[in-house]
Write an enzyme that holds these catalytic residues in place. Structure first.
Site, short mmCIF file in Angstrom:
data_model
loop_
_atom_site.label_atom_id
_atom_site.label_comp_id
_atom_site.label_asym_id
_atom_site.label_seq_id
_atom_site.Cartn_x
_atom_site.Cartn_y
_atom_site.Cartn_z
N ASP A 6 0.82 -1.20 0.00
CA ASP A 6 0.00 0.00 0.00
C ASP A 6 0.86 1.26 0.00
OD1 ASP A 6 -1.53 -2.23 1.55
OD2 ASP A 6 -3.09 -0.85 0.89
N ARG A 7 0.39 2.29 -0.68
CA ARG A 7 1.09 3.56 -0.65
C ARG A 7 0.81 4.30 0.64
NH1 ARG A 7 0.09 8.77 -1.11
NH2 ARG A 7 -2.11 8.39 -1.50
#
Length: 352
Positions: A81-82
């Site tokens: 995930d960013r």
């Protein structure tokens, strides 16, 4: 598209309240679990990297630039995930070269925590699992009800949906995949093609899983099912004897759903009919995946939650810790507990 359209119904019951997830990067922490002993020598430099609000692909580009090597020589096991604080491995192929100075890649969003040499590059999918530490803040829910639900989930697992992250903002990737599927054409750009094919397979899988959650069979082996162990990609058909296998009860063995591709589903009986009905309703997507040469694979319908633990560091914060197999989504665990609110708001659910 709404979350319900992209995923399907929850299995444990209505949401028990509301909370915020990812108010800060530290509220969503991911640690890659990679059980590979490193040789200490070889032409591949492995890096244990901590990223804050930075996606995996951008981190790879920065490492390549700092090392002065082509991006194609940078490898990683999986995407993270960013909007999170994540720790994962990368490898750089450096035959005959000394360790490069990588300080130019580091700043407040990327830190290199460990460096080691190895004889082989890091392969995609090489990690066995991901460990998660999640903090649900601005919590509005009854603690006793949450404790009971969490105990339930630790025993039953949750439906192994692909999370909304797979489908883009408001399901935009599904819309794009459908447009290409209607024309039975493929995007020329490799990364776009890969993303949309993955989206289509994930969406079809979720539709099958949603149907089985609705009829109560997502966590029960049926004659005609195809069964698989948690960490295995192989599967085998279920007859009467297999449906009574004790490993089903302890969440080691699970019914599976189709990852669409060439050929007919090897499921049988009512399970085959259910999968065919879903495929018929979304026929262009299935035909598009087969035409693209995707192989028919299977994915477990039930997601066991390893090492689930929780506590309340403050009255309105619930902290969860657990481990999931690679390729599975922590957000599908959270959705069985509470509705998520946008960070900074406590009056309306998130729009996906």
């Amino acid at each position: 598209m709404t979350e319900f359209e992209l995923l399907g119904p929850c299995a444990a019951g209505p949401a028990l309240g509301r909370a915020v997830l990812k108010a800060t990067a530290e509220d969503f922490q991911v640690d890659e679990v990679l059980d590979i002993p490193l040789a200490g020598e070889g032409e591949h430099l492995w890096l244990w990297v901590e990223k804050r609000n930075l996606n995996t692909e951008e981190a790879a580009r920065r490492l390549a630039k700092a090392a002065g090597v082509p991006l194609r020589t940078v490898s990683y096991a999986g995407l993270k995930d960013r909007q999170a604080l994540t720790r994962q491995w990368f490898s750089l192929h450096l035959p005959g070269k000394a360790d490069p100075d990588l300080r130019a890649a580091e700043n407040e969003t990327l830190s290199i925590l460990k460096v080691a040499r190895h004889k082989r590059k890091l392969q995609r999918g090489a990690h066995a699992a991901n460990g998660f530490t999640l903090r649900l803040t601005a919590l509005q829910a009854d603690r006793e009800a949450l404790d009971a639900r969490l105990k339930q989930l630790s025993q039953t697992g949750v439906p192994n949906y692909f999370g909304t992250q797979r489908f883009g903002f408001q399901g935009g990737n599904v819309h794009d995949a459908r447009q290409w599927a209607e024309r039975q054409a493929l995007p020329e750009q490799r990364n776009v093609r890969s993303r949309l094919l993955s989206t289509a397979r994930s969406y079809l899988f979720n539709q099958v899983l949603a149907a089985r959650v609705a009829d109560g069979t997502w966590n029960q082996a049926q004659v005609g099912d195809l069964l698989a162990f948690t960490d295995s990609r192989s599967f085998f058909p279920a007859g009467e004897a297999e449906c009574s296998d004790p490993r089903l009860a302890v969440l080691d063995l699970h019914p599976t759903g189709p990852m669409w591709g060439e050929g007919d589903s090897p499921a049988a009986g009512a399970i085959h009919a259910l999968e065919q009905n879903v495929g018929a309703a979304l026929a262009p997507l299935g035909q598009w995946l087969a035409k693209a040469g995707m192989a028919h694979e299977r994915r477990i319908l039930r997601l066991p939650i390893g090492g689930l633990a929780w506590h309340y560091p403050e009255p309105d914060i619930l902290q969860l810790e657990f481990v999931l197999p690679a390729g599975c989504f922590a957000t599908v665990v959270v959705r069985e507990l509470v509705d998520l609110l946008p960070a900074g708001h406590t009056d309306s659910p998130c729009v996906f």
